[in-house]
Design a protein around this motif. Structure first.
Motif, PDB file in Angstrom:
ATOM      1  N   ASP A   1     -37.640  18.124 -58.672  1.00 49.22           N
ATOM      2  CA  ASP A   1     -39.068  18.683 -59.201  1.00 49.22           C
ATOM      3  C   ASP A   1     -39.966  18.625 -58.048  1.00 49.22           C
ATOM      4  O   ASP A   1     -40.848  19.421 -57.930  1.00 49.22           O
ATOM      5  N   LEU A   2     -40.187  17.215 -57.556  1.00 48.39           N
ATOM      6  CA  LEU A   2     -41.014  17.229 -56.700  1.00 48.39           C
ATOM      7  C   LEU A   2     -40.636  17.970 -55.409  1.00 48.39           C
ATOM      8  O   LEU A   2     -41.544  18.223 -54.525  1.00 48.39           O
ATOM      9  N   CYS A   3     -39.345  17.925 -54.982  1.00 45.73           N
ATOM     10  CA  CYS A   3     -39.053  18.581 -53.870  1.00 45.73           C
ATOM     11  C   CYS A   3     -39.569  20.048 -53.889  1.00 45.73           C
ATOM     12  O   CYS A   3     -39.996  20.541 -52.898  1.00 45.73           O
ATOM     13  N   GLY A   4     -39.307  20.591 -55.005  1.00 46.55           N
ATOM     14  CA  GLY A   4     -39.659  21.925 -55.192  1.00 46.55           C
ATOM     15  C   GLY A   4     -41.266  22.225 -55.094  1.00 46.55           C
ATOM     16  O   GLY A   4     -41.712  23.255 -54.319  1.00 46.55           O
ATOM     17  N   LEU A   5     -41.884  21.322 -55.722  1.00 48.04           N
ATOM     18  CA  LEU A   5     -43.546  21.207 -55.582  1.00 48.04           C
ATOM     19  C   LEU A   5     -43.613  21.330 -53.917  1.00 48.04           C
ATOM     20  O   LEU A   5     -44.795  22.102 -53.638  1.00 48.04           O
ATOM     21  N   LEU A   6     -43.402  20.261 -53.267  1.00 46.86           N
ATOM     22  CA  LEU A   6     -43.530  20.052 -51.896  1.00 46.86           C
ATOM     23  C   LEU A   6     -43.139  21.304 -51.107  1.00 46.86           C
ATOM     24  O   LEU A   6     -43.907  21.678 -49.999  1.00 46.86           O
ATOM     25  N   GLN A   7     -42.023  21.869 -51.313  1.00 51.06           N
ATOM     26  CA  GLN A   7     -41.613  23.162 -50.616  1.00 51.06           C
ATOM     27  C   GLN A   7     -42.800  24.289 -50.700  1.00 51.06           C
ATOM     28  O   GLN A   7     -42.814  25.033 -49.969  1.00 51.06           O
ATOM     29  N   GLN A   8     -42.790  24.242 -52.253  1.00 52.91           N
ATOM     30  CA  GLN A   8     -43.774  25.564 -52.444  1.00 52.91           C
ATOM     31  C   GLN A   8     -45.374  25.430 -51.739  1.00 52.91           C
ATOM     32  O   GLN A   8     -45.949  26.450 -51.271  1.00 52.91           O
ATOM     33  N   ARG A   9     -45.689  24.175 -51.526  1.00 53.31           N
ATOM     34  CA  ARG A   9     -47.012  24.038 -51.048  1.00 53.31           C
ATOM     35  C   ARG A   9     -46.870  23.780 -49.515  1.00 53.31           C
ATOM     36  O   ARG A   9     -47.802  23.588 -48.790  1.00 53.31           O
TER      37      ARG A   9
END
Length: 428
Positions: free
Chosen positions: A341-349
């Protein structure tokens, strides 16, 4: 044989005797019979009866007829309390030839004279026509029905609206006028009304005029083409105009209202192009600086909002994972889901590329995104992820406790960062 009743006979029952004196070849004879004598009537309208009425106007211009009803022949008696009607044709009570009566009707009788008051109905056409007053047959007085017609002119109360198109220098310099005339009672346009528009220059000299009639919708449009156009003040100066409507079908009341508009004048508005002022170069510099500051502020504000959203989302991930672990869910799976989930957030931003390959890239990205979080908290988080991902030993309550502490600490420090947003390091 037919024998007309003489004019001197009184109305009512009479005995008529017929005698035959006889001849050398015939004996004399006689006979008697009872007959009824009826009288025709004549309805007289006084000259004071209104020659002009206004449709649907019961206050200022109703129908007011005065007169009398008198028998023809006999004693020439004048009668009262007869049944009278008024309509747009004779025998309106029987709808003869489409005639209609005008209700309601108020009739008073005084000393053999009547006063009849009615309102001209809305369905009448405007203009010259005839109204008929009828006296119904009266059996008790042996009176035949009677009728009389009177020429009348029907007017209408109207709303007259005039719109003058404004002059815009260099854009719209043609003079245009629109006049609308609507009947107040039916809200319909009145066709065929003559309207005249006059144009005057600054010296009050007439320079143009047009006369036109309203169409079926009660509208008439005037345009005044000219070369150069009349709106060119350098040639014509500022134009004034006048509108004249003098049609007898428009009621006196409405004509007076329109004349009041004329007295105030029909304004032709002018809009002139503003002269460009001399602007100091410093003004442009100030404007550019202000624009740059505003643009920079907008960028910073948007980046701050994005950073706040990231912190909020990350805190929710940490809190949710800690709740799962505290509830006894699978330790390794819960931690690994948190990592994804954190990887997804960092990629989105934009902090982490989507095809990253090493753990070090993730560690660098999360430190850049959550720069306000202490290194100790981030190191503890790294160890938790490495433990879940690479450790082969079975994860028990001790591992669970360490993971919960790490995630809880991350959530607490993010909460502190949100209280002091100046500590956030935004990505470039």
């Amino acid at each position: 044989a037919t024998i007309p009743a003489t004019m001197d006979l009184a109305r009512g029952q009479h005995q008529v005797s017929v005698e035959f004196t006889g001849t050398q070849a015939h004996l004399p004879a006689s006979a008697s019979t009872n007959v009824l004598v009826w009288a025709d009537v004549i309805i007289t309208l006084d000259p004071s009866s209104t020659p002009i009425v206004t449709r649907s106007d019961e206050i200022y211009a109703p129908i007011v007829y005065t007169g009398s009803v008198q028998e023809v022949g006999g004693n020439g008696e004048v009668f009262e309390d007869l049944v009278l009607t008024i309509g747009n044709g004779s025998q309106c009570a029987d709808s003869r030839e489409g005639a209609k009566c005008f209700p309601p009707l108020v009739i008073t009788w005084t000393n053999g004279n009547f006063s009849l008051t009615a309102t001209a109905p809305y369905w009448l056409n405007v203009g010259s026509q005839y109204f008929a007053v009828d006296s119904a047959r009266n059996d008790s007085n042996y009176l035949n029905a009677g009728t009389v017609s009177k020429a009348v002119f029907v007017q209408v109360n109207a709303d007259i609206d005039a719109t003058v198109e404004p002059i815009v220098e260099g854009v719209q310099e043609e003079i245009g006028v629109e006049v609308t005339i609507m009947a107040q009672d039916t809200k319909s346009g009145i066709p065929g009304i003559d309207v005249v528009v006059y144009l005057y220059n600054e010296n009050n000299s007439q320079i143009a005029s047009q006369q036109r009639q309203t169409d079926a919708s009660g509208e008439v449009i005037f345009d005044f083409p000219a070369d150069p156009p009349y709106g060119d003040t350098s040639v014509w100066g500022e134009i004034t105009l006048d509108i004249v409507i003098n049609d007898p079908r428009i009621s006196t009341q409405s004509t007076q209202d329109f004349e009041a508009q004329r007295a105030e004048g029909f304004e032709l508005k002018y809009a002139y192009a503003e002269e460009q002022s001399q602007v100091s170069p410093w003004a442009y510099i100030v404007v550019l600086l202000l624009g740059a500051l505003i643009a920079g502020g907008v960028v910073l504000y948007r980046r701050k909002v994005a950073a706040d959203d990231l912190l909020k989302d990350a805190a929710e991930v940490f809190a949710y994972t800690a709740e799962l672990l505290a509830a006894g869910d699978a330790i390794r799976e819960s931690i690994f889901t948190c990592y994804q989930d954190l990887c997804g957030l960092l990629q989105q931003r934009g902090f982490l590329r989507r095809d990253f390959e090493t753990v070090r890239e993730f560690e660098f990205a999360i430190r850049q995104a959550l720069s306000g979080v202490s290194e100790d908290a981030l190191t503890a988080l790294d160890n938790t992820f490495e433990m879940a991902r690479y450790s082969r030993e079975e994860m028990g309550s001790q591992h669970q406790q360490v993971a919960v502490q790490s995630l809880t600490r991350m959530g607490a420090e993010i909460e502190e960062i949100q209280k002091f947003p100046q500590r956030i390091q935004l990505p470039s």
